[in-house]
Design a protein around this motif. Sequence first.
Motif, PDB file in Angstrom:
ATOM      1  N   SER A  46       0.841  -1.199   0.000  1.00 53.31           N
ATOM      2  CA  SER A  46       0.000   0.000   0.000  1.00 53.31           C
ATOM      3  C   SER A  46       0.875   1.248   0.000  1.00 53.31           C
ATOM      4  O   SER A  46       2.094   1.193   0.157  1.00 53.31           O
ATOM      5  N   ALA A  47       0.235   2.392  -0.141  1.00 49.83           N
ATOM      6  CA  ALA A  47       0.970   3.662  -0.175  1.00 49.83           C
ATOM      7  C   ALA A  47       1.658   3.924   1.154  1.00 49.83           C
ATOM      8  O   ALA A  47       2.777   4.448   1.200  1.00 49.83           O
ATOM      9  N   ALA A  48       1.023   3.553   2.248  1.00 49.09           N
ATOM     10  CA  ALA A  48       1.631   3.761   3.573  1.00 49.09           C
ATOM     11  C   ALA A  48       2.878   2.887   3.720  1.00 49.09           C
ATOM     12  O   ALA A  48       3.881   3.325   4.297  1.00 49.09           O
ATOM     13  N   ASP A  49       2.811   1.659   3.197  1.00 50.27           N
ATOM     14  CA  ASP A  49       3.981   0.786   3.263  1.00 50.27           C
ATOM     15  C   ASP A  49       5.129   1.347   2.437  1.00 50.27           C
ATOM     16  O   ASP A  49       6.288   1.308   2.848  1.00 50.27           O
ATOM     17  N   ASN A  50       4.818   1.859   1.258  1.00 48.62           N
ATOM     18  CA  ASN A  50       5.854   2.472   0.415  1.00 48.62           C
ATOM     19  C   ASN A  50       6.482   3.662   1.120  1.00 48.62           C
ATOM     20  O   ASN A  50       7.700   3.847   1.102  1.00 48.62           O
ATOM     21  N   ARG A  51       5.651   4.478   1.748  1.00 45.58           N
ATOM     22  CA  ARG A  51       6.153   5.669   2.441  1.00 45.58           C
ATOM     23  C   ARG A  51       7.071   5.264   3.590  1.00 45.58           C
ATOM     24  O   ARG A  51       8.147   5.831   3.770  1.00 45.58           O
ATOM     25  N   SER A  52       6.662   4.270   4.372  1.00 43.11           N
ATOM     26  CA  SER A  52       7.493   3.853   5.503  1.00 43.11           C
ATOM     27  C   SER A  52       8.787   3.203   5.016  1.00 43.11           C
ATOM     28  O   SER A  52       9.846   3.377   5.625  1.00 43.11           O
ATOM     29  N   ARG A  53       8.729   2.462   3.920  1.00 42.22           N
ATOM     30  CA  ARG A  53       9.939   1.855   3.368  1.00 42.22           C
ATOM     31  C   ARG A  53      10.908   2.923   2.879  1.00 42.22           C
ATOM     32  O   ARG A  53      12.114   2.859   3.146  1.00 42.22           O
ATOM     33  N   ARG A  54      10.384   3.929   2.165  1.00 40.34           N
ATOM     34  CA  ARG A  54      11.258   5.031   1.702  1.00 40.34           C
ATOM     35  C   ARG A  54      11.848   5.789   2.877  1.00 40.34           C
ATOM     36  O   ARG A  54      13.028   6.154   2.857  1.00 40.34           O
ATOM     37  N   ARG A  55      11.048   6.023   3.916  1.00 38.32           N
ATOM     38  CA  ARG A  55      11.543   6.718   5.108  1.00 38.32           C
ATOM     39  C   ARG A  55      12.644   5.895   5.775  1.00 38.32           C
ATOM     40  O   ARG A  55      13.672   6.433   6.181  1.00 38.32           O
ATOM     41  N   HIS A  56      12.425   4.603   5.893  1.00 37.15           N
ATOM     42  CA  HIS A  56      13.430   3.723   6.503  1.00 37.15           C
ATOM     43  C   HIS A  56      14.729   3.738   5.692  1.00 37.15           C
ATOM     44  O   HIS A  56      15.828   3.819   6.261  1.00 37.15           O
ATOM     45  N   GLN A  57      14.622   3.681   4.366  1.00 34.09           N
ATOM     46  CA  GLN A  57      15.822   3.729   3.521  1.00 34.09           C
ATOM     47  C   GLN A  57      16.526   5.067   3.654  1.00 34.09           C
ATOM     48  O   GLN A  57      17.759   5.135   3.709  1.00 34.09           O
ATOM     49  N   ARG A  58      15.773   6.155   3.723  1.00 33.41           N
ATOM     50  CA  ARG A  58      16.361   7.490   3.868  1.00 33.41           C
ATOM     51  C   ARG A  58      17.099   7.606   5.200  1.00 33.41           C
ATOM     52  O   ARG A  58      18.207   8.142   5.272  1.00 33.41           O
ATOM     53  N   LEU A  59      16.509   7.076   6.269  1.00 33.16           N
ATOM     54  CA  LEU A  59      17.160   7.134   7.581  1.00 33.16           C
ATOM     55  C   LEU A  59      18.419   6.279   7.620  1.00 33.16           C
ATOM     56  O   LEU A  59      19.424   6.665   8.224  1.00 33.16           O
ATOM     57  N   ARG A  60      18.381   5.103   6.980  1.00 34.25           N
ATOM     58  CA  ARG A  60      19.582   4.261   6.923  1.00 34.25           C
ATOM     59  C   ARG A  60      20.694   4.939   6.147  1.00 34.25           C
ATOM     60  O   ARG A  60      21.870   4.879   6.524  1.00 34.25           O
ATOM     61  N   LYS A  61      20.334   5.607   5.040  1.00 35.42           N
ATOM     62  CA  LYS A  61      21.330   6.315   4.235  1.00 35.42           C
ATOM     63  C   LYS A  61      21.940   7.472   5.027  1.00 35.42           C
ATOM     64  O   LYS A  61      23.152   7.690   5.004  1.00 35.42           O
ATOM     65  N   LYS A  62      21.099   8.199   5.761  1.00 34.74           N
ATOM     66  CA  LYS A  62      21.584   9.314   6.568  1.00 34.74           C
ATOM     67  C   LYS A  62      22.483   8.812   7.691  1.00 34.74           C
ATOM     68  O   LYS A  62      23.531   9.400   7.971  1.00 34.74           O
ATOM     69  N   GLU A  63      22.096   7.706   8.326  1.00 33.15           N
ATOM     70  CA  GLU A  63      22.914   7.123   9.393  1.00 33.15           C
ATOM     71  C   GLU A  63      24.275   6.686   8.855  1.00 33.15           C
ATOM     72  O   GLU A  63      25.302   6.915   9.480  1.00 33.15           O
ATOM     73  N   TYR A  64      24.293   6.067   7.683  1.00 34.43           N
ATOM     74  CA  TYR A  64      25.543   5.644   7.062  1.00 34.43           C
ATOM     75  C   TYR A  64      26.414   6.860   6.759  1.00 34.43           C
ATOM     76  O   TYR A  64      27.609   6.862   7.020  1.00 34.43           O
ATOM     77  N   PHE A  65      25.799   7.917   6.219  1.00 36.04           N
ATOM     78  CA  PHE A  65      26.543   9.128   5.889  1.00 36.04           C
ATOM     79  C   PHE A  65      27.143   9.759   7.144  1.00 36.04           C
ATOM     80  O   PHE A  65      28.301  10.162   7.160  1.00 36.04           O
ATOM     81  N   LEU A  66      26.341   9.848   8.208  1.00 31.90           N
ATOM     82  CA  LEU A  66      26.836  10.466   9.437  1.00 31.90           C
ATOM     83  C   LEU A  66      27.932   9.628  10.093  1.00 31.90           C
ATOM     84  O   LEU A  66      28.855  10.165  10.695  1.00 31.90           O
ATOM     85  N   LYS A  67      27.833   8.316   9.953  1.00 28.88           N
ATOM     86  CA  LYS A  67      28.847   7.441  10.546  1.00 28.88           C
ATOM     87  C   LYS A  67      30.182   7.572   9.823  1.00 28.88           C
ATOM     88  O   LYS A  67      31.239   7.502  10.425  1.00 28.88           O
ATOM     89  N   HIS A  68      30.146   7.755   8.503  1.00 28.66           N
ATOM     90  CA  HIS A  68      31.369   7.813   7.714  1.00 28.66           C
ATOM     91  C   HIS A  68      31.810   9.242   7.402  1.00 28.66           C
ATOM     92  O   HIS A  68      32.673   9.452   6.556  1.00 28.66           O
ATOM     93  N   GLN A  69      31.227  10.212   8.062  1.00 28.52           N
ATOM     94  CA  GLN A  69      31.591  11.601   7.825  1.00 28.52           C
ATOM     95  C   GLN A  69      32.753  11.996   8.733  1.00 28.52           C
ATOM     96  O   GLN A  69      32.814  11.582   9.893  1.00 28.52           O
ATOM     97  N   ARG A  70      33.647  12.772   8.211  1.00 24.07           N
ATOM     98  CA  ARG A  70      34.765  13.253   9.026  1.00 24.07           C
ATOM     99  C   ARG A  70      34.261  14.312   9.988  1.00 24.07           C
ATOM    100  O   ARG A  70      33.420  15.136   9.632  1.00 24.07           O
ATOM    101  N   PRO A  71      34.808  14.325  11.189  1.00 21.70           N
ATOM    102  CA  PRO A  71      34.378  15.363  12.126  1.00 21.70           C
ATOM    103  C   PRO A  71      34.865  16.737  11.669  1.00 21.70           C
ATOM    104  O   PRO A  71      35.949  16.866  11.107  1.00 21.70           O
ATOM    105  N   GLN A  72      34.042  17.739  11.907  1.00 23.10           N
ATOM    106  CA  GLN A  72      34.404  19.097  11.538  1.00 23.10           C
ATOM    107  C   GLN A  72      35.479  19.612  12.499  1.00 23.10           C
ATOM    108  O   GLN A  72      35.453  19.295  13.697  1.00 23.10           O
TER     109      GLN A  72
END
Length: 180
Positions: A46-72
Amino acid sequence: MTSSPAPTNHIAHTLLARAHSPDTASQQFTERIKQKPLFLRPTSPSAADNRSRRRHQRLRKKEYFLKHQRPQPLSARKKRSSGLYDLPKEECKYAIFKGLHALWVGYMQEILDLKVSGRSGLVTPASHGAKLVSADYHGAEVEVVRSQCASRVGVKGIVVRDTKFTFVIVTEKDEVKSEL
């Protein structure tokens, strides 16, 4: 034992009838196939499932980016507030920095090619000026020979901090002086 008549057109009943007697085939068809629940997944989410899946993927991508980012790097304000540049009074002893001065002498001999070649040539601005300008002076023993403030002239000590326009030195009397 009475059993309901099994549909003869079902493929499973036909296969069971080939392998077993008609009564056994009907019984197994009823117990194992007809009454067994069939779990089906929806074919499209359903549309709600798609939305939650996209949100979950976006959060995982952001977490990966923040983990591998150099500290300022720290800003100057944060360095000052954390006390990074503060020198504790009990650690500002001239005797402690004598070892740093010995290291600095070896460093300068290496920079000016005096240690490697074994020559004791004259160091002039023309021959070594660029090296002297870019050298690190932490640990150098300095003396103020000219200053606008007359009280600073004659102050000797070891450089503890070398900033853009200021030397912070420790004198032989274990005093910390800031010289421009």
